[in-house]
Scaffold this motif. Structure first.
Motif, PDB file in Angstrom:
ATOM      1  N   GLU A 171      50.647  83.462  18.091  1.00 36.87           N
ATOM      2  CA  GLU A 171      49.536  83.631  19.028  1.00 36.87           C
ATOM      3  C   GLU A 171      48.994  82.276  19.491  1.00 36.87           C
ATOM      4  O   GLU A 171      48.717  82.080  20.689  1.00 36.87           O
ATOM      5  N   LEU A 172      48.830  81.341  18.547  1.00 42.68           N
ATOM      6  CA  LEU A 172      48.305  80.017  18.911  1.00 42.68           C
ATOM      7  C   LEU A 172      49.275  79.267  19.815  1.00 42.68           C
ATOM      8  O   LEU A 172      48.860  78.591  20.764  1.00 42.68           O
ATOM      9  N   ARG A 173      50.570  79.384  19.531  1.00 40.08           N
ATOM     10  CA  ARG A 173      51.564  78.724  20.382  1.00 40.08           C
ATOM     11  C   ARG A 173      51.545  79.291  21.800  1.00 40.08           C
ATOM     12  O   ARG A 173      51.654  78.544  22.783  1.00 40.08           O
ATOM     13  N   GLU A 174      51.419  80.613  21.907  1.00 37.90           N
ATOM     14  CA  GLU A 174      51.356  81.229  23.228  1.00 37.90           C
ATOM     15  C   GLU A 174      50.126  80.736  23.991  1.00 37.90           C
ATOM     16  O   GLU A 174      50.193  80.473  25.204  1.00 37.90           O
ATOM     17  N   GLU A 175      49.015  80.594  23.266  1.00 32.59           N
ATOM     18  CA  GLU A 175      47.791  80.110  23.890  1.00 32.59           C
ATOM     19  C   GLU A 175      47.953  78.661  24.355  1.00 32.59           C
ATOM     20  O   GLU A 175      47.514  78.293  25.456  1.00 32.59           O
ATOM     21  N   VAL A 176      48.600  77.842  23.510  1.00 35.04           N
ATOM     22  CA  VAL A 176      48.845  76.447  23.880  1.00 35.04           C
ATOM     23  C   VAL A 176      49.713  76.368  25.130  1.00 35.04           C
ATOM     24  O   VAL A 176      49.416  75.617  26.077  1.00 35.04           O
ATOM     25  N   LYS A 177      50.789  77.138  25.160  1.00 38.44           N
ATOM     26  CA  LYS A 177      51.709  77.094  26.305  1.00 38.44           C
ATOM     27  C   LYS A 177      51.036  77.622  27.579  1.00 38.44           C
ATOM     28  O   LYS A 177      51.291  77.117  28.678  1.00 38.44           O
ATOM     29  N   LYS A 178      50.179  78.628  27.430  1.00 41.03           N
ATOM     30  CA  LYS A 178      49.449  79.142  28.603  1.00 41.03           C
ATOM     31  C   LYS A 178      48.534  78.067  29.166  1.00 41.03           C
ATOM     32  O   LYS A 178      48.483  77.851  30.393  1.00 41.03           O
ATOM     33  N   LEU A 179      47.809  77.381  28.295  1.00 41.13           N
ATOM     34  CA  LEU A 179      46.909  76.314  28.747  1.00 41.13           C
ATOM     35  C   LEU A 179      47.694  75.154  29.355  1.00 41.13           C
ATOM     36  O   LEU A 179      47.245  74.531  30.343  1.00 41.13           O
ATOM     37  N   MET A 180      48.872  74.848  28.792  1.00 43.14           N
ATOM     38  CA  MET A 180      49.703  73.781  29.360  1.00 43.14           C
ATOM     39  C   MET A 180      50.150  74.136  30.774  1.00 43.14           C
ATOM     40  O   MET A 180      50.178  73.267  31.658  1.00 43.14           O
ATOM     41  N   ARG A 181      50.495  75.417  30.985  1.00 45.76           N
ATOM     42  CA  ARG A 181      50.903  75.824  32.332  1.00 45.76           C
ATOM     43  C   ARG A 181      49.740  75.707  33.302  1.00 45.76           C
ATOM     44  O   ARG A 181      49.902  75.261  34.445  1.00 45.76           O
ATOM     45  N   MET A 182      48.558  76.116  32.875  1.00 42.77           N
ATOM     46  CA  MET A 182      47.396  76.048  33.760  1.00 42.77           C
ATOM     47  C   MET A 182      46.996  74.611  34.041  1.00 42.77           C
ATOM     48  O   MET A 182      46.549  74.282  35.149  1.00 42.77           O
ATOM     49  N   GLN A 209      45.669  74.819  11.436  1.00 38.75           N
ATOM     50  CA  GLN A 209      44.485  74.097  11.905  1.00 38.75           C
ATOM     51  C   GLN A 209      44.850  73.108  13.012  1.00 38.75           C
ATOM     52  O   GLN A 209      44.100  72.955  13.991  1.00 38.75           O
ATOM     53  N   LYS A 210      45.999  72.447  12.897  1.00 40.21           N
ATOM     54  CA  LYS A 210      46.438  71.523  13.941  1.00 40.21           C
ATOM     55  C   LYS A 210      46.702  72.257  15.252  1.00 40.21           C
ATOM     56  O   LYS A 210      46.389  71.744  16.341  1.00 40.21           O
ATOM     57  N   LEU A 211      47.282  73.454  15.161  1.00 40.50           N
ATOM     58  CA  LEU A 211      47.492  74.249  16.379  1.00 40.50           C
ATOM     59  C   LEU A 211      46.155  74.668  16.990  1.00 40.50           C
ATOM     60  O   LEU A 211      45.978  74.652  18.206  1.00 40.50           O
ATOM     61  N   LYS A 212      45.208  75.034  16.116  1.00 42.75           N
ATOM     62  CA  LYS A 212      43.869  75.382  16.620  1.00 42.75           C
ATOM     63  C   LYS A 212      43.216  74.179  17.292  1.00 42.75           C
ATOM     64  O   LYS A 212      42.551  74.318  18.331  1.00 42.75           O
ATOM     65  N   ASP A 213      43.415  73.002  16.694  1.00 36.86           N
ATOM     66  CA  ASP A 213      42.856  71.785  17.296  1.00 36.86           C
ATOM     67  C   ASP A 213      43.488  71.528  18.658  1.00 36.86           C
ATOM     68  O   ASP A 213      42.800  71.105  19.609  1.00 36.86           O
ATOM     69  N   LEU A 214      44.801  71.785  18.764  1.00 36.04           N
ATOM     70  CA  LEU A 214      45.503  71.589  20.029  1.00 36.04           C
ATOM     71  C   LEU A 214      44.989  72.572  21.079  1.00 36.04           C
ATOM     72  O   LEU A 214      44.776  72.195  22.249  1.00 36.04           O
ATOM     73  N   VAL A 215      44.795  73.823  20.647  1.00 35.52           N
ATOM     74  CA  VAL A 215      44.217  74.818  21.563  1.00 35.52           C
ATOM     75  C   VAL A 215      42.825  74.370  22.011  1.00 35.52           C
ATOM     76  O   VAL A 215      42.473  74.443  23.195  1.00 35.52           O
ATOM     77  N   GLY A 216      42.027  73.902  21.070  1.00 36.33           N
ATOM     78  CA  GLY A 216      40.684  73.432  21.398  1.00 36.33           C
ATOM     79  C   GLY A 216      40.704  72.261  22.364  1.00 36.33           C
ATOM     80  O   GLY A 216      39.882  72.187  23.292  1.00 36.33           O
ATOM     81  N   LEU A 217      41.660  71.321  22.134  1.00 37.66           N
ATOM     82  CA  LEU A 217      41.775  70.168  23.024  1.00 37.66           C
ATOM     83  C   LEU A 217      42.120  70.598  24.445  1.00 37.66           C
ATOM     84  O   LEU A 217      41.459  70.184  25.415  1.00 37.66           O
ATOM     85  N   PHE A 218      43.155  71.456  24.575  1.00 33.41           N
ATOM     86  CA  PHE A 218      43.581  71.884  25.909  1.00 33.41           C
ATOM     87  C   PHE A 218      42.539  72.794  26.555  1.00 33.41           C
ATOM     88  O   PHE A 218      42.339  72.761  27.772  1.00 33.41           O
ATOM     89  N   GLN A 219      41.878  73.605  25.731  1.00 33.43           N
ATOM     90  CA  GLN A 219      40.831  74.468  26.262  1.00 33.43           C
ATOM     91  C   GLN A 219      39.680  73.616  26.818  1.00 33.43           C
ATOM     92  O   GLN A 219      39.116  73.916  27.884  1.00 33.43           O
ATOM     93  N   GLY A 220      39.351  72.534  26.102  1.00 33.93           N
ATOM     94  CA  GLY A 220      38.308  71.628  26.583  1.00 33.93           C
ATOM     95  C   GLY A 220      38.721  70.963  27.884  1.00 33.93           C
ATOM     96  O   GLY A 220      37.899  70.833  28.819  1.00 33.93           O
ATOM     97  N   GLN A 221      40.016  70.558  27.969  1.00 37.65           N
ATOM     98  CA  GLN A 221      40.505  69.942  29.212  1.00 37.65           C
ATOM     99  C   GLN A 221      40.483  70.946  30.356  1.00 37.65           C
ATOM    100  O   GLN A 221      40.114  70.598  31.498  1.00 37.65           O
TER     101      GLN A 221
END
Length: 239
Positions: A171-182, A209-221
């Motif tokens: 789930e976290l990876r999918e969220e990261v990849k979605k944010l990367m596409r956006m 936790q690192k994946l969550k941090d990555l999601v948080g970073l991209f979500q903030g961006q």
């Protein structure tokens, strides 16, 4: 009957030997051979007695060793074992009977050790993947049936935790990849690429936790970009 038989054999053979020595040697030489025969006979029986006493000592030692093994098996397995009735049986027979009476307990102990070894190996694999500390399971004193069942439940919880974390990673990876596409960005950092794409990522707390941090970073961006877009839209409307 054995004594009589040996006496008969000895008497027959000695008569033959004495007659031969009379034919071969002078009387004093014949007497010397008879004396040597007596010495050899005495040494022969003394040797047999010594060997038999040694054998008896060995069997008695083996019986004591088996008794200690029985007590240890009772202690480890927490089971009672019926004593082998002595009933004036020969020592060797008693040794065999005690030895055979312990076979079932030995097999139980072997199976328990095999189960403990499997439990510990399964736990090691799961704990390495999950980054969790292992739980002790000692072979001595041997764990009770309840303790073995509790450890099996512990392994099941670890297995369920692993499955849950793997789902969370997906789930976290999918969220990261979605944010990367956006954001229209690409990850170049080797460590972050491993987090997002590796098939061998361990489902540990740290990696999640690192994946969550990555999601948080991209979500903030993404939020920052959206804010900038809204701000630019407002300016354009004003213009």
């Amino acid at each position: 009957r054995v004594f009589e038989t040996i006496c008969e054999i000895a008497e027959t053979k000695i008569d033959v030997l004495v007659q031969l020595w009379k034919e071969l040697f002078e009387e004093d030489i014949g007497k010397d051979h008879i004396a040597k025969l007596i010495d050899h006979s005495s040494a022969f029986f003394s040797e047999i007695v010594a060997e038999t006493e040694e054998r008896k000592s060995f069997i008695l030692g083996r019986i004591e060793s088996l008794k200690k093994e029985k007590e240890n098996l009772k202690r480890l397995l927490k089971e009672e074992v019926d004593d082998v009735p002595y009933n004036d049986v020969p020592l060797y027979t008693l040794q065999v009977q005690i030895d055979e009476s312990l076979n079932e307990l030995r097999e139980k102990l072997r199976q328990r050790h095999v189960q403990i070894e499997k439990f510990l190996k399964d736990q090691e694999t799961l704990c390495i993947e999950l980054g969790e500390l292992p739980r002790a399971l000692h072979a001595d004193p041997l764990p009770s049936e309840a303790e073995m069942n509790a450890f099996a439940d512990h392994l099941e919880r670890l297995s369920n935790l692993r499955f849950k974390r793997l789902e969370e990673i997906i789930e976290l990876r999918e969220e990261v990849k979605k944010l990367m596409r956006m954001l229209e960005i690409t990850i170049y950092d080797e460590h972050d690429q491993h987090l997002v794409n590796s098939d061998n990522l361990k489902p540990s707390r740290g990696n999640i936790q690192k994946l969550k941090d990555l999601v948080g970073l991209f979500q903030g961006q993404f939020n920052q970009m959206r804010y900038q877009i809204e701000d630019m839209r407002k300016r354009l409307l004003q213009l």
